[in-house]
Design an enzyme around this catalytic site. Structure first.
Site, PDB file in Angstrom:
ATOM      1  N   CYS A 127       0.805  -1.242   0.000  1.00 16.54           N
ATOM      2  CA  CYS A 127       0.000   0.000   0.000  1.00 16.54           C
ATOM      3  C   CYS A 127       0.835   1.287   0.000  1.00 16.54           C
ATOM      4  CB  CYS A 127      -0.958  -0.009   1.185  1.00 16.54           C
ATOM      5  SG  CYS A 127      -0.244  -0.658   2.704  1.00 16.54           S
ATOM      6  N   HIS A 149      -2.425   6.609   3.899  1.00 14.48           N
ATOM      7  CA  HIS A 149      -0.996   6.653   4.185  1.00 14.48           C
ATOM      8  C   HIS A 149      -0.448   7.989   3.667  1.00 14.48           C
ATOM      9  CE1 HIS A 149      -1.398   2.653   5.485  1.00 14.48           C
ATOM     10  NE2 HIS A 149      -0.703   1.996   4.580  1.00 14.48           N
TER      11      HIS A 149
HETATM   12  P1  NAP Z   1      -6.663  -9.086   7.593  1.00 11.69           P
HETATM   13  O1  NAP Z   1      -7.688  -8.053   7.918  1.00 11.69           O
HETATM   14  O2  NAP Z   1      -5.882  -9.684   8.701  1.00 11.69           O
HETATM   15  O3  NAP Z   1      -7.383 -10.265   6.732  1.00 11.69           O
HETATM   16  C1  NAP Z   1      -6.728 -11.479   6.422  1.00 11.69           C
HETATM   17  C2  NAP Z   1      -7.651 -12.420   5.659  1.00 11.69           C
HETATM   18  O4  NAP Z   1      -6.944 -13.652   5.434  1.00 11.69           O
HETATM   19  C3  NAP Z   1      -8.942 -12.783   6.426  1.00 11.69           C
HETATM   20  O5  NAP Z   1     -10.005 -12.910   5.519  1.00 11.69           O
HETATM   21  C4  NAP Z   1      -8.612 -14.154   7.018  1.00 11.69           C
HETATM   22  O6  NAP Z   1      -9.761 -14.969   7.213  1.00 11.69           O
HETATM   23  C5  NAP Z   1      -7.766 -14.737   5.905  1.00 11.69           C
HETATM   24  N1  NAP Z   1      -6.935 -15.842   6.409  1.00 11.69           N
HETATM   25  C6  NAP Z   1      -6.090 -15.827   7.475  1.00 11.69           C
HETATM   26  N2  NAP Z   1      -5.549 -17.059   7.659  1.00 11.69           N
HETATM   27  C7  NAP Z   1      -6.093 -17.857   6.711  1.00 11.69           C
HETATM   28  C8  NAP Z   1      -5.959 -19.252   6.395  1.00 11.69           C
HETATM   29  N3  NAP Z   1      -5.161 -20.070   7.102  1.00 11.69           N
HETATM   30  N4  NAP Z   1      -6.654 -19.739   5.338  1.00 11.69           N
HETATM   31  C9  NAP Z   1      -7.481 -18.928   4.621  1.00 11.69           C
HETATM   32  N5  NAP Z   1      -7.664 -17.612   4.890  1.00 11.69           N
HETATM   33  C10 NAP Z   1      -6.972 -17.079   5.916  1.00 11.69           C
HETATM   34  O7  NAP Z   1      -5.546  -8.497   6.559  1.00 11.69           O
HETATM   35  P2  NAP Z   1      -5.707  -7.315   5.463  1.00 11.69           P
HETATM   36  O8  NAP Z   1      -5.258  -6.024   6.023  1.00 11.69           O
HETATM   37  O9  NAP Z   1      -7.046  -7.424   4.819  1.00 11.69           O
HETATM   38  O10 NAP Z   1      -4.567  -7.724   4.421  1.00 11.69           O
HETATM   39  C11 NAP Z   1      -4.736  -8.817   3.532  1.00 11.69           C
HETATM   40  C12 NAP Z   1      -3.522  -8.921   2.613  1.00 11.69           C
HETATM   41  O11 NAP Z   1      -3.411  -7.718   1.840  1.00 11.69           O
HETATM   42  C13 NAP Z   1      -2.196  -9.048   3.373  1.00 11.69           C
HETATM   43  O12 NAP Z   1      -1.345  -9.874   2.650  1.00 11.69           O
HETATM   44  C14 NAP Z   1      -1.698  -7.616   3.441  1.00 11.69           C
HETATM   45  O13 NAP Z   1      -0.300  -7.539   3.574  1.00 11.69           O
HETATM   46  C15 NAP Z   1      -2.164  -7.069   2.082  1.00 11.69           C
HETATM   47  N6  NAP Z   1      -2.385  -5.623   2.017  1.00 11.69           N
HETATM   48  C16 NAP Z   1      -3.093  -4.980   2.972  1.00 11.69           C
HETATM   49  C17 NAP Z   1      -3.313  -3.604   2.848  1.00 11.69           C
HETATM   50  C18 NAP Z   1      -4.077  -2.796   3.876  1.00 11.69           C
HETATM   51  O14 NAP Z   1      -4.070  -1.551   3.761  1.00 11.69           O
HETATM   52  N7  NAP Z   1      -4.776  -3.402   4.846  1.00 11.69           N
HETATM   53  C19 NAP Z   1      -2.824  -2.931   1.741  1.00 11.69           C
HETATM   54  C20 NAP Z   1      -2.124  -3.637   0.757  1.00 11.69           C
HETATM   55  C21 NAP Z   1      -1.917  -4.986   0.912  1.00 11.69           C
HETATM   56  P3  NAP Z   1     -10.461 -15.120   8.680  1.00 11.69           P
HETATM   57  O15 NAP Z   1     -11.243 -13.859   8.924  1.00 11.69           O
HETATM   58  O16 NAP Z   1     -11.342 -16.303   8.498  1.00 11.69           O
HETATM   59  O17 NAP Z   1      -9.375 -15.317   9.672  1.00 11.69           O
END
Ligand code: NAP
Length: 347
Positions: A148, A240
Site C-alpha cells: 500500500c 498513508h
Molecule cells: P486481515 O484483515 O488480517 O485479513 C486477512 C484475511 O486472510 C482474512 O479474511 C482471514 O480470514 C484470511 N486468512 C487468514 N488465515 C487464513 C488461512 N489459514 N486460510 C485462509 N484464509 C486465511 O488483513 P488485510 O489487512 O485485509 O490484508 C490482507 C492482505 O493484503 C495481506 O497480505 C496484506 O499484507 C495485504 N495488504 C493490505 C493492505 C491494507 O491496507 N490493509 C494494503 C495492501 C496490501 P479469517 O477472517 O477467516 O481469519
C-alpha cells in the site's frame, strides 16, 4: 452485457471487505464466491466478518456462505486479500488449478514472471503473463499489486521519471487499517507513533524499482532510482501520508513538476475503465494539504493527492503525498488491474 462472476479470497479481512464494498454495483464483475480461514468457513458472510466500513455490506454478499480457501468451486477470476502467511500456498494452488488470481499479498510480487502492476504506471508489465504459465507450470495466472505505501510512492514518482529520477527518500505515516483487523492494539497506537512496520521498508525499496522499471526482452529491468524508506504507524483510520524528497538528473522548475503531477494519465484513463479516476495524481496548492481526514477519498479513494512541493536543501525537491491504503493501495488497484486485463482480452 452478462456480468463476470468473481471470487474473493480473504473476504472477511480489511482488504476483503473493501473488495466487497467496491464491487457492489460494479458494471462488469459480480461477487459470487467467498473464501477465508477455518474460523469463517461454513458461516454466512454477515456472521463471519467483523464489518468495519461505513456503508452496510451488500445484502446479496452478506447471505453468501464463506467457503474453504481451496480451488474447486470458485469462479475463474479470484481477487485475493489473504494473510501473507498463507497466501503463497493458497494462491499458488488456485493458479495451478486454472484460476486467474489478482493478489494484494507480498508472496509473488517480486517473482520475475509475475506482473507487479499499477495500471496507470506500468500496464505493459502484464505482458509477463505470456511466459508465466510455461515458467510456473500453472493453468491459471497470478497478477499482483504493490504494498500500500509503495502504490502511493510509485504514483507520485512515475510523473517524475521524465526528469531523470535518481534518488528518493521517504518517511511514511501509515494508517491503522493498513495493519488489518483487529490490527494494532489500541493501547499501542492511541496518542502514539510506532516507528517500525515489519518488512515494509524493504518492500518499498524493491517494489518501487520493479514498478517503475522497463519491460525489455520479456523481463523487467528495474528502475535505477535508489529508494531509502523509513516507515511509521500513526493513529489515523485510513490513508498513508508520505514525506518524499527526490534527486533528479535534469533541472526541473516547480511549475514543470506540478504540471507533470496534474498531467499524469495512463491506460485506465485512455480506456475509461470503470474504477479509473479522471485524474490519478492531483496537486493541491493549499499550504496545509494533503491531509487524511480531508483528502483520502479523492477520486473515490483512487486518486493520490500531492502537495507542499518545495526545494530540498539535501536533494532537489521535497513534497507530501497521500493515498487511500485499502482502496488505491489494495482492493481498488486490484480491481483496476482486473478491469484492464478484461478490456485487453487477457481474462
Ligand atoms: P486481515 O484483515 O488480517 O485479513 C486477512 C484475511 O486472510 C482474512 O479474511 C482471514 O480470514 C484470511 N486468512 C487468514 N488465515 C487464513 C488461512 N489459514 N486460510 C485462509 N484464509 C486465511 O488483513 P488485510 O489487512 O485485509 O490484508 C490482507 C492482505 O493484503 C495481506 O497480505 C496484506 O499484507 C495485504 N495488504 C493490505 C493492505 C491494507 O491496507 N490493509 C494494503 C495492501 C496490501 P479469517 O477472517 O477467516 O481469519
Amino acid at each position: 452485457m452478462a456480468q463476470i462472476e468473481v471470487g474473493i479470497l480473504g473476504a472477511t479481512g480489511m482488504v476483503g471487505q473493501q473488495f466487497i464494498a467496491l464491487l457492489a454495483n460494479h458494471p462488469w464483475f459480480k461477487v459470487a464466491w467467498l473464501g477465508a480461514s477455518q474460523r469463517s468457513e461454513g458461516k454466512a458472510y454477515r456472521d463471519a466478518a467483523a464489518w468495519r466500513l461505513p456503508m452496510p455490506a451488500p445484502e446479496d454478499v452478506s447471505g453468501l456462505t464463506v467457503e474453504q480457501a481451496a480451488p474447486g468451486r470458485a469462479p475463474k477470476l479470484v481477487f485475493s486479500g489473504l494473510d501473507a502467511g498463507v497466501a503463497g500456498e493458497i494462491e499458488g494452488a488456485f493458479a495451478a488449478a486454472g484460476h486467474f488470481i489478482v493478489s494484494n499479498s507480498k508472496n509473488y510480487r517480486m517473482d520475475a514472471n509475475v506482473p507487479l502492476v499499477i495500471p496507470e504506471v506500468n500496464a505493459d508489465h502484464l505482458k509477463l503473463l505470456e511466459g508465466q504459465a510455461a515458467a510456473r507450470g500453472w493453468k491459471g495466472r497470478i497478477v499482483t499489486n504493490p504494498n500500500c505505501s509503495t502504490v502511493v510512492l510509485s504514483m507520485a514518482l512515475a510523473p517524475l521519471r521524465q526528469f531523470g529520477l535518481k534518488t528518493a527518500m521517504i518517511t511514511t505515516l501509515q494508517a491503522i487499517s493498513g495493519a488489518g483487523y483487529p490490527g494494532v492494539a489500541s493501547w499501542d497506537i492511541l496518542g502514539n507513533v510506532i516507528p517500525f512496520i515489519d518488512g515494509e521498508e524493504e518492500k518499498i525499496q524493491t517494489e518501487t524499482q520493479k514498478i517503475l522499471g522497463c519491460l525489455s526482452g520479456g523481463r523487467v529491468e528495474p528502475h535505477p532510482v535508489v529508494v531509502s524508506a523509513s516507515t511509521t504507524r500513526v493513529p489515523v483510520h485510513n490513508g498513508h501520508t508520505e514525506s518524499i524528497s527526490v534527486k533528479l538528473d535534469q533541472p526541473a522548475t516547480h511549475d514543470a513538476i506540478v504540471a507533470a503531477f496534474n498531467g499524469f494519465r495512463g491506460r485506465p484513463q485512455e480506456l475509461g475503465l470503470p474504477s479509473a479516476p479522471l485524474q490519478p495524481v492531483v496537486y493541491l496548492n493549499e499550504r496545509n494539504r494533503p491531509q487524511p481526514s480531508l483528502d483520502v477519498d479523492r477520486g473515490r479513494g483512487m486518486t493520490v493527492s500531492v502537495g507542499r512541493l518545495r526545494p530540498c536543501p539535501v536533494l532537489d525537491y521535497k513534497f507530501i503525498a497521500l493515498g487511500h491504503n485499502t482502496i488505491r493501495g489494495a482492493a481498488g488497484v486490484a480491481i483496476l488491474n482486473a478491469e484492464l486485463m478484461h478490456r485487453e482480452g487477457m481474462l
